[in-house]
Design an enzyme around this catalytic site. Structure first.
Site, PDB file in Angstrom:
ATOM      1  N   SER A 232       0.852  -1.186   0.000  1.00  0.00           N
ATOM      2  CA  SER A 232       0.000   0.000   0.000  1.00  0.00           C
ATOM      3  C   SER A 232       0.889   1.237   0.000  1.00  0.00           C
ATOM      4  CB  SER A 232      -0.875   0.001   1.259  1.00  0.00           C
ATOM      5  OG  SER A 232      -1.409   1.284   1.507  1.00  0.00           O
TER       6      SER A 232
ATOM      7  N   TYR B  98      -0.777  -0.624  10.359  1.00  0.00           N
ATOM      8  CA  TYR B  98      -1.031  -1.069   8.982  1.00  0.00           C
ATOM      9  C   TYR B  98       0.153  -0.691   8.091  1.00  0.00           C
ATOM     10  CZ  TYR B  98      -3.597  -1.229   4.483  1.00  0.00           C
ATOM     11  OH  TYR B  98      -4.014  -1.486   3.196  1.00  0.00           O
TER      12      TYR B  98
HETATM   13  N1  LIG Z   1      -8.856  -0.955  -0.497  1.00  0.00           N
HETATM   14  C1  LIG Z   1      -7.834  -0.122  -0.403  1.00  0.00           C
HETATM   15  O1  LIG Z   1      -7.992   1.127  -0.352  1.00  0.00           O
HETATM   16  C2  LIG Z   1      -6.458  -0.688  -0.412  1.00  0.00           C
HETATM   17  C3  LIG Z   1      -6.197  -2.014  -0.161  1.00  0.00           C
HETATM   18  N2  LIG Z   1      -4.918  -2.454  -0.179  1.00  0.00           N
HETATM   19  C4  LIG Z   1      -4.596  -3.844   0.084  1.00  0.00           C
HETATM   20  O2  LIG Z   1      -5.207  -4.666  -0.898  1.00  0.00           O
HETATM   21  C5  LIG Z   1      -5.488  -5.950  -0.334  1.00  0.00           C
HETATM   22  C6  LIG Z   1      -6.934  -6.295  -0.592  1.00  0.00           C
HETATM   23  O3  LIG Z   1      -7.716  -5.284   0.056  1.00  0.00           O
HETATM   24  P1  LIG Z   1      -9.270  -5.060  -0.246  1.00  0.00           P
HETATM   25  O4  LIG Z   1      -9.614  -5.737  -1.531  1.00  0.00           O
HETATM   26  O5  LIG Z   1      -9.520  -3.643  -0.068  1.00  0.00           O
HETATM   27  O6  LIG Z   1      -9.889  -5.869   0.965  1.00  0.00           O
HETATM   28  P2  LIG Z   1     -11.321  -6.563   1.110  1.00  0.00           P
HETATM   29  O7  LIG Z   1     -11.471  -6.820   2.571  1.00  0.00           O
HETATM   30  O8  LIG Z   1     -12.354  -5.771   0.407  1.00  0.00           O
HETATM   31  O9  LIG Z   1     -11.128  -7.918   0.342  1.00  0.00           O
HETATM   32  C7  LIG Z   1     -10.243  -8.890   0.816  1.00  0.00           C
HETATM   33  C8  LIG Z   1     -10.648 -10.229   0.224  1.00  0.00           C
HETATM   34  O10 LIG Z   1      -9.699 -11.194   0.673  1.00  0.00           O
HETATM   35  C9  LIG Z   1     -10.399 -12.350   1.091  1.00  0.00           C
HETATM   36  N3  LIG Z   1      -9.564 -13.048   2.065  1.00  0.00           N
HETATM   37  C10 LIG Z   1      -9.291 -12.678   3.331  1.00  0.00           C
HETATM   38  N4  LIG Z   1      -8.505 -13.581   3.920  1.00  0.00           N
HETATM   39  C11 LIG Z   1      -8.272 -14.546   3.015  1.00  0.00           C
HETATM   40  C12 LIG Z   1      -7.532 -15.750   3.036  1.00  0.00           C
HETATM   41  N5  LIG Z   1      -6.873 -16.139   4.107  1.00  0.00           N
HETATM   42  N6  LIG Z   1      -7.495 -16.506   1.906  1.00  0.00           N
HETATM   43  C13 LIG Z   1      -8.153 -16.119   0.797  1.00  0.00           C
HETATM   44  N7  LIG Z   1      -8.872 -14.975   0.725  1.00  0.00           N
HETATM   45  C14 LIG Z   1      -8.931 -14.207   1.821  1.00  0.00           C
HETATM   46  C15 LIG Z   1     -11.694 -11.818   1.681  1.00  0.00           C
HETATM   47  O11 LIG Z   1     -12.686 -12.818   1.687  1.00  0.00           O
HETATM   48  C16 LIG Z   1     -12.034 -10.699   0.690  1.00  0.00           C
HETATM   49  O12 LIG Z   1     -12.743 -11.155  -0.430  1.00  0.00           O
HETATM   50  C17 LIG Z   1      -5.119  -5.859   1.155  1.00  0.00           C
HETATM   51  O13 LIG Z   1      -3.830  -6.400   1.311  1.00  0.00           O
HETATM   52  C18 LIG Z   1      -5.123  -4.357   1.412  1.00  0.00           C
HETATM   53  O14 LIG Z   1      -4.285  -4.027   2.481  1.00  0.00           O
HETATM   54  C19 LIG Z   1      -3.868  -1.632  -0.501  1.00  0.00           C
HETATM   55  C20 LIG Z   1      -4.084  -0.316  -0.774  1.00  0.00           C
HETATM   56  C21 LIG Z   1      -5.385   0.259  -0.738  1.00  0.00           C
HETATM   57  C1  LIG Z   2      -2.052   7.347   1.020  1.00  0.00           C
HETATM   58  C2  LIG Z   2      -2.527   6.240   1.949  1.00  0.00           C
HETATM   59  C3  LIG Z   2      -3.315   5.264   1.169  1.00  0.00           C
HETATM   60  C4  LIG Z   2      -3.669   4.104   2.053  1.00  0.00           C
HETATM   61  C5  LIG Z   2      -4.245   3.071   1.176  1.00  0.00           C
HETATM   62  C6  LIG Z   2      -4.672   1.883   1.965  1.00  0.00           C
HETATM   63  O1  LIG Z   2      -3.934   0.888   2.042  1.00  0.00           O
HETATM   64  C7  LIG Z   2      -5.920   1.978   2.594  1.00  0.00           C
HETATM   65  C8  LIG Z   2      -6.397   0.960   3.245  1.00  0.00           C
HETATM   66  C9  LIG Z   2      -7.626   1.167   3.995  1.00  0.00           C
HETATM   67  C10 LIG Z   2      -8.835   0.781   3.281  1.00  0.00           C
HETATM   68  C11 LIG Z   2      -9.695   0.226   4.202  1.00  0.00           C
HETATM   69  C12 LIG Z   2      -9.037   0.002   5.427  1.00  0.00           C
HETATM   70  O2  LIG Z   2      -9.535  -0.463   6.425  1.00  0.00           O
HETATM   71  C13 LIG Z   2      -7.599   0.312   5.263  1.00  0.00           C
HETATM   72  C14 LIG Z   2      -6.955   1.148   6.334  1.00  0.00           C
HETATM   73  C15 LIG Z   2      -6.772   0.345   7.587  1.00  0.00           C
HETATM   74  C16 LIG Z   2      -6.125   1.212   8.613  1.00  0.00           C
HETATM   75  C17 LIG Z   2      -5.859   0.410   9.860  1.00  0.00           C
HETATM   76  C18 LIG Z   2      -5.271   1.317  10.896  1.00  0.00           C
HETATM   77  C19 LIG Z   2      -4.852   0.603  12.120  1.00  0.00           C
HETATM   78  C20 LIG Z   2      -3.425   0.890  12.450  1.00  0.00           C
HETATM   79  O3  LIG Z   2      -2.600   1.011  11.561  1.00  0.00           O
HETATM   80  O4  LIG Z   2      -3.135   0.999  13.627  1.00  0.00           O
END
Ligand SMILES: NC(=O)C1=CN([C@@H]2O[C@H](COP(=O)(O)OP(=O)(O)OC[C@H]3O[C@@H](n4cnc5c(N)ncnc54)[C@H](O)[C@@H]3O)[C@@H](O)[C@H]2O)C=CC1
Ligand SMILES: CCCCCC(=O)/C=C/[C@H]1C=CC(=O)[C@@H]1CCCCCCC(=O)O
Length: 143
Positions: free
Chosen positions: A20, A33
């Site tokens: 991220s 995070y």
């Molecule tokens: N949404 C955002 O703004 C951002 C997300 N990320 C990263 O992208 C990745 C995905 O995030 P999102 O799609 O937003 O999360 P989300 O929570 O919307 O989706 C995560 C998916 O992973 C699945 N999952 C969880 N544990 C699992 C496991 N053990 N095995 C297989 N599947 C599993 C869940 O069922 C869900 O479908 C994370 O690593 C997050 O930190 C990075 C930057 C920004």
């Molecule tokens: C420029 C910063 C962009 C951050 C992008 C990103 O990874 C965002 C992730 C968020 C989307 C949904 C969430 O829940 C994520 C943030 C989670 C923050 C958890 C904070 C807890 C901690 O760090 O102590």
């Protein structure tokens, strides 16, 4: 890497880890995070230069998206600021507004670029609405 390696029957390939922007730039909302994401970035860069990866023709790169419109993001933007430090939803929303939000299609297109361009290795791909996709390294100075 074990299963991609030549000695275990693999043919090499490409690993793309998902970190991220929070693992690169400091922000006041998510220190823990951000630390986990910084770890993923560094692990990727170290494995990318490992003998094991080179020997088996394995490329490793790491994606660093800013906000992406996913269920996790929507939950946070809808008011679950309990997962962020301070729990100040107004500040979190202002931050999101400033950074912008990527679509999952934006991120998929960036992923396909890493997978198909075989010159990419050990790189960080930053993805953000305002800047687009930018590849970089973090190398300060070789010693
Ligand atoms: N949404 C955002 O703004 C951002 C997300 N990320 C990263 O992208 C990745 C995905 O995030 P999102 O799609 O937003 O999360 P989300 O929570 O919307 O989706 C995560 C998916 O992973 C699945 N999952 C969880 N544990 C699992 C496991 N053990 N095995 C297989 N599947 C599993 C869940 O069922 C869900 O479908 C994370 O690593 C997050 O930190 C990075 C930057 C920004
Ligand atoms: C420029 C910063 C962009 C951050 C992008 C990103 O990874 C965002 C992730 C968020 C989307 C949904 C969430 O829940 C994520 C943030 C989670 C923050 C958890 C904070 C807890 C901690 O760090 O102590």
């Amino acid at each position: 890497m074990y299963y991609l390696s030549v000695e275990h029957g693999g043919r090499g390939g490409c690993i793309v880890n998902v970190a991220s922007m929070a693992g690169l730039n400091p922000n006041p909302f998510s220190p823990v995070y951000g630390c986990t994401k910084a770890g993923i970035i560094h692990a990727t860069r170290c494995y990318a230069v490992s003998e094991a990866a080179k020997k088996s023709n394995i490329r490793l790169n790491v994606m660093c998206p800013a906000f992406v419109d996913t269920p996790m993001f929507r939950q946070m933007a809808a008011g679950d600021a309990s997962q962020t430090i301070g729990g100040d939803q107004t500040a979190v929303n202002a931050f999101i507004e400033r950074i912008g939000v990527l679509s999952t299609e934006d991120v998929s297109a960036a992923l396909i670029d890493i997978l198909t361009d075989e010159t990419r290795n050990g790189l960080i791909l930053r993805c953000a609405k305002k800047t687009g996709n930018v590849y970089s390294t973090l190398t300060v100075q070789d010693v």
